[in-house]
Design an enzyme around this catalytic site. Sequence first.
Site, PDB file in Angstrom:
ATOM      1  N   HIS A   1       8.067  -7.149  -4.761  1.00 20.51           N
ATOM      2  CA  HIS A   1       8.424  -7.696  -6.077  1.00 20.51           C
ATOM      3  C   HIS A   1       7.917  -6.770  -7.192  1.00 20.51           C
ATOM      4  CE1 HIS A   1       8.086 -11.593  -3.677  1.00 20.51           C
ATOM      5  NE2 HIS A   1       9.323 -11.639  -4.135  1.00 20.51           N
TER       6      HIS A   1
ATOM      7  N   SER B   1       7.699  -9.371   2.866  1.00 17.30           N
ATOM      8  CA  SER B   1       8.374 -10.633   2.608  1.00 17.30           C
ATOM      9  C   SER B   1       7.298 -11.690   2.422  1.00 17.30           C
ATOM     10  CB  SER B   1       9.249 -11.005   3.811  1.00 17.30           C
ATOM     11  OG  SER B   1       9.572 -12.380   3.780  1.00 17.30           O
TER      12      SER B   1
END
Length: 280
Positions: free
Chosen positions: A39, A187
């Site tokens: 991210h 993830s």
Amino acid sequence: MTTPILRHLDDLRALRRTWTRAGETLGLVPTMGALHSGHLSLVEAAKAACDRVIVTIFVNPKQFNNPDDLAKYPRTEQEDAEKLAPYGVDAIYVPDPDQIYPPGFATTVSLAGLTDVMDGPNRPGHFEGVATVVAKLFLQSGAEAAFFGEKDYQQLMVVKRMARDLDIPIEVVGCPTVRDASGLALSSRNARLSPAGVTVAGHLNPLMEAAATRLRAGEAWGPLQAELGAALTELGFSEVEYIDLRRSDDLSALSALTAPARMFVAAWLDGVRLIDNIAV
Ligand code: PAF
């Protein structure tokens, strides 16, 4: 300085208006929180391309086909805000649920074609949930650009097509998958793997890369696909949902390297569904 957290659409729109008046562009990084380096690489890409950046955090119930997965999805707003602090994003939008789905909400965005394969049939309703919430976030923010990881390659294609089809004036930017030292794609769900599971999961990407190398060298896809599936089962993956070779541009199936392609895998380990894809 602490980053402002916005929970209401009116506040998001008011902020956006001040930036628009100043002629500033906005980059959006939509997330469901539990932020990791993947991210943060999207945030860096957004900062490099846009004058202002907003990260959104919303665990979108409509995209979870499995209630257990939704219940277990990590919610770590405080830690997420701390991780974002050094990046100097302009705001974090953590909408209250009714700001996205007000009472009586009745609209679903669904796409044909791209969602008929891989995660489409394996996760019924998932892409409708993604397309609906992302369309809302695009329209609510009025951002000029939005940044998504290639790890969710099918999602990236779906979001690009949705924005194009609905004439939402936004550039959807795909950014490279961030991996750990073993090659495991980062993830938020990796946090649910056991320590032994992390080691096993670390074999997934090297096995895919090895298969890709052999494919490029001229080996047939069918036997390679079968060998990869057997190797994953042998390692301890409990279910291999798919191992596919597909065109990068429209996700149609390939049986040989006749066009720019990607290899896609979805498999379960420790009760966690892992997905990965690589350019071949
Ligand atoms: O990739 C995700 O985290 C989610 O699917 C997204 C794009 C934020 C939509 O909820």
